[in-house]
Each structure stands twice: as structure tokens, then as C-alpha cells.
Write a protein that holds these residues in place. Structure first.
Motif: not given
Ligand SMILES: Nc1ncnc2c1ncn2[C@@H]1O[C@H](COP(=O)(O)OP(=O)(O)O)[C@@H](O)[C@H]1O
Ligand SMILES: [Mg+2]
Lengths: 247, 228
Positions: A95-98, B127, B130, B145, B148-149, B152, B226
Motif C-alpha cells: 500500500l502507498f503509505p503517504n 511501491q 504496485a 508514488i 513524495p515518499q 519525505k 501519514s
């Protein structure tokens, strides 16, 4: 299923090597609409590689993968379009955690312009109800249990209206008490007529839900048949040995 | 105490000497802000090219150029790069501030590129898979996807780079720019006192860095939303 019906996915002479290591050594297989196939076999025998070849996450070394008649290994195939029709569920959920649960589900169809935001959210709510998690729409993945994450991952794949669903050990990363809730969702899905290929160690599930069981060994489909044939009355010694070890 | 007041008056008030610090600070901030902006653009570009090459092959020439850039920039002192820019490559450019912005921006870009690349690599392959398995193309997967991660994850490193750059601009005096450090130095040479001008300059840097850290901390907390 009738014999003259075209297979949904047809695999012809599939080989896959990683460097010198030949993992798949010639696989021929067809699955038809509405069928559920369970793929079993010892760890490292190539189950994931086989499954991932079906949506080209692994690119075959040689051979063909026909999806609804199109060879997806072809040069001029738009693989992104094909993948929209092939749902995939991973052992680690991914799943995309953000993003919230709702955003996880609606991201792809809205980005791809397949659905408007509102339409996507309505469908997502239906799916959340179907997997029993409507109250989690605005939750973030990190706040969910493993079983909940996997059910959301299934909903996310279903949102795309796939023609087939690929499951790669969907319950292997779960605590035992959560395996049941995920298998139940998958059983419901099978009962609703979804075509499914499931890599699994859950022999109970394979017995109950699968139309066909494939025992993968030594890079080939070593033995294939109904669950009763393969799991209860295996013809080959290797299959027997594997089943003795896992049952 | 009366002595301190007298010294303070002499160093900062008399002849409007504080203006050396004000004007210096102005130049320091201009150089830093524009160099960071240039560094971010360059770093983002180079980091993306490098990770795209790693992830799906291709782009061999672009990747090779990026590698040369990284090697040269990270393998030589910033001061030498600044002086080469000013005395050799950009001799025809009369605007010293512009030269400094280019030199620091190009320098910072190399470090930011590696930060960006490490950020992209820090994201689990699952990620990416997916995203692709849902039918998203490579760039949409990266943009919606992975990036952005990754952002962070590397925000602290980016903040660190920002702070390092701010302080590193103090070498701009070598090409005759009157930035903050040089401003303090000029006061020192006029008043023949070292303590107050240098401590004053140090305090100004410190306050800016503390402010930057405050902003970064807020941003990090927002992005961590999140993780609840
Ligand atoms: N990306 C890869 N690079 C190199 N070897 C791999 C890669 N993926 C899988 N393999 C190897 O291929 C074999 C089959 O792996 P896999 O398909 O994951 O097996 P299974 O899912 O049945 O446990 C293993 O020996 C594994 O080490
Ligand atoms: Mg596997």
C-alpha cells in the motif's frame, strides 16, 4: 468453461533466467475465464517469477504470454494498458503509505483518466464494503493491521475492474489470526466469478477454491490437475514429498 | 559594561558600520537562495536521470555525463570551483553575485543529486511494482508514488545541504563579494577589534540557521502526518 473458448491467459514455452540461473525452463499453461488456479511448490522454485511474468514485472527470457489473445512480450504492446486489466496482490501488500486508504484505491483510475474522482470514490466505497472495511476510508495504511492492509490491497486492485487477479502469497506475511479474513475475501471473489491465479501455501484454500492446482518444481509445471488429483493423489514422488512437508 | 557599550558603539553604530553587516547579509541571502534554487533544479534533474538509469536501464550517455559532473564537483574544493568560475570560465561575466550563484548552485546540485538518488533508492521496490501493476506508467509512478515518499525521507538531508550552503557562501569574499563574513571583516579592519564583529557575524549565521531548522522541523512534522 468450454473447450473451444479462448484462454484468458496463455503461456507458451516460457523461459526466464537471472544471469546464469535458469529459473523457468519452459512453461506452457492456459487459464480460462472464471477459473481459479492455485500455484504451489517449494520456496525458490519460481512461483513468483512465473506469476510476475504474466504482467511483465519480470520480462521473460523467451516464450510468449498471451493475454486475451495479445502477446504482451511483443515490442509494440502498451504494457500499461494491459496491466490495467491484470490486478496484482503482493505478499507485502505494498500500500502507498503517504496516501489514505481511499486515495490508495482511487489513485490509479483517476490518474489514468478512467474514472472521475467522484465515480472512483463511489466504487471504492462499494469495494470497501465488500472487503468489510468501509470505516477505514480515511485511515492511513500504517494504522491498519496486516489483514486489513491486504484486504485494502485487494480492493485497490479490484477498483481497476481487472479481468484476472494475480495473488503472490497474499497471506504469507500475516499473523495466523488474520489469514482467515483475507482468504474469505478471496473466496467471495472466486465465487463471484473472478479469474484468479494464486501462489499459496494454504492447501485448505487450494482444495476448497481452486479449479486447478499447479505444482511448480525444477522450473516446470511438474504436476497439474484438480485439487483432489494433485493434493490428495499426487502421481509423482516429488509432489508427494513436498505435500508431506507442508501438510 | 561601559566598555562594552563603547566597543559596541564603535563597531556597529559609529559611521553606520552596521550597514556592512546588513548589506553583507543581503548578499549572503541572495546568493544562498538562488544557489539553492539552482541546486535543487540541477540536483533533481541529475538525481532523476541517475536513478532512472539504475532502475530501467537506458540513458547511458546522460548518465555518464552526470557521473563526470558529480565526480568533478565532489572531488574538488568549493573555493577552487568558485575561483575557476570567476577567473577562468566566467571572466566575461561582470556580475560577481551571479558568478557566485552559478558556482554555488552547480556545486550544491551535485550533492543534492546524490541526496535525491539516495531518496529514490530508499523506497521499497514493492511501491514501484504496485504502481506499475495498476497500469501507471514509469513517470506517473515516480511522480505520485516514489517521489513524495523519497522527498519525505531526504528532507533532513536537504535541509542540511541548505544550511551547509548558507555557511559556505562565506568564501565569496575571495572573489571580492561583500557578503556577511566579509562585512564583519571590514568592520574588524576599520576598528582593529576582532571580538565583536566576528561574534556578531557568527550570531547572525546562527539565528538564520535556527530559523531554517525551525521551518524544516515544521515541514517534517507535516509530512509525517501519514505515520500516525
Ligand atoms: N531479480 C532476481 N535476480 C536474481 N535472482 C532472482 C531474482 N528474482 C528471483 N530470483 C531467483 O529465482 C529463483 C525463484 O525465485 P522466486 O520466483 O521468487 O521463487 P518462489 O516465489 O517460488 O519462492 C530463486 O532462486 C531466486 O533467488
Ligand atoms: Mg515467491
Amino acid at each position: 468453461m468450454t473447450d473451444n473458448e479462448k484462454p484468458l491467459i496463455e503461456v507458451k514455452g516460457l523461459h526466464k533466467s537471472f544471469g546464469d540461473h535458469e529459473v523457468l525452463k519452459g512453461i506452457d499453461y492456459s487459464i480460462y475465464k472464471g477459473q481459479v488456479a492455485a500455484i504451489i511448490g517449494p520456496s525458490g522454485c519460481g512461483k513468483s517469477t512465473f506469476l510476475r511474468s504474466l504482467n511483465l514485472l519480470e520480462v521473460p527470457t523467451s516464450g510468449q504470454v498471451l493475454f486475451e489473445g495479445t502477446d504482451i512480450t511483443g515490442k509494440d504492446v502498451n504494457i500499461d494498458k494491459i496491466r490495467q486489466k491484470i490486478g496484482m496482490v503482493f505478499q507485502q501488500f505494498n500500500l502507498f503509505p503517504n496516501y489514505t486508504v481511499m486515495e490508495n484505491i482511487t489513485l490509479a483510475p483517476t490518474q489514468l483518466g478512467i474514472m472521475k474522482q467522484q465515480e472512483a470514490e463511489e466504487k471504492a466505497m462499494e469495494l470497501l464494503n465488500r472487503v468489510g472495511l468501509p470505516e477505514k476510508a480515511s485511515a492511513y495504511p500504517n494504522s491498519l493491521s496486516g489483514g486489513q492492509k491486504q484486504r485494502i490491497a485487494i480492493a485497490r486492485a479490484l477498483e481497476m475492474n481487472p479481468d484476472v487477479m494475480l495473488f503472490d502469497e497474499p497471506t504469507s506475511a500475516l499473523d495466523p489470526e488474520m489469514v482467515g479474513e483475507v482468504l474469505q475475501v478471496m473466496k467471495d471473489l472466486a465465487a463471484a466469478g473472478m479469474t484468479m491465479l494464486v501462489v499459496t501455501h494454504e492447501m485448505g484454500f487450494a482444495r476448497e477454491v481452486a479449479d486447478e492446482v499447479l505444482f511448480l518444481y525444477d522450473g516446470i509445471i511438474f504436476e497439474k490437475g484438480t485439487p483432489d488429483e494433485v493434493i490428495n493423489h499426487p502421481q509423482k514422488e516429488r509432489t508427494q514429498a513436498f505435500l508431506n512437508a507442508v501438510l | 559594561m561601559g566598555d562594552f557599550a563603547a566597543k559596541f558603539y564603535q563597531n556597529f553604530i559609529q559611521d553606520n558600520r552596521y550597514m556592512f553587516l546588513v548589506n553583507g547579509l543581503k548578499n549572503t541571502l541572495i546568493i544562498t537562495v538562488f544557489a539553492v534554487a539552482l541546486g535543487l533544479v540541477l540536483g533533481f534533474l541529475v538525481g532523476t536521470i541517475r536513478s532512472t538509469h539504475d532502475k530501467r536501464g537506458g540513458w547511458t550517455v546522460a548518465n555518464a555525463i552526470c557521473k563526470v559532473y558529480l565526480t568533478v564537483i565532489r572531488g574538488t574544493p568549493t573555493l577552487i570551483q568558485l575561483m575557476i568560475s570567476y577567473y577562468v570560465i566566467l571572466v566575461s561575466v561582470n556580475n560577481k553575485i551571479l558568478v557566485a550563484i552559478l558556482a554555488f548552485g552547480i556545486n550544491s546540485g551535485a550533492y543534492i543529486a546524490e541526496i535525491v538518488r539516495s531518496g529514490i533508492m530508499s523506497i521499497d521496490e514493492g511501491q514501484y511494482e504496485a504502481g506499475r501493476s495498476l497500469g501507471l506508467d514509469y513517470w506517473t509512478t515516480m511522480r505520485k508514488i516514489i517521489m513524495p515518499q523519497a522527498f519525505k525521507n531526504v528532507l533532513p538531508a536537504l535541509g542540511n545541504e541548505f544550511i551547509t550552503l548558507l555557511k559556505e557562501t562565506s568564501i565569496s569574499g575571495y572573489i571580492g563579494i561583500q557578503e556577511l563574513t566579509r562585512g564583519g571583516d571590514i568592520i574588524r579592519s576599520k576598528t582593529y577589534t576582532a571580538f565583536l564583529p566576528l561574534i556578531g557575524v557568527a550570531l547572525i549565521y546562527l539565528v538564520i540557521v535556527l530559523f531554517l531548522e525551525f521551518l524544516l522541523g515544521r515541514m517534517e512534522r507535516r509530512l509525517r502526518q501519514s505515520d500516525r
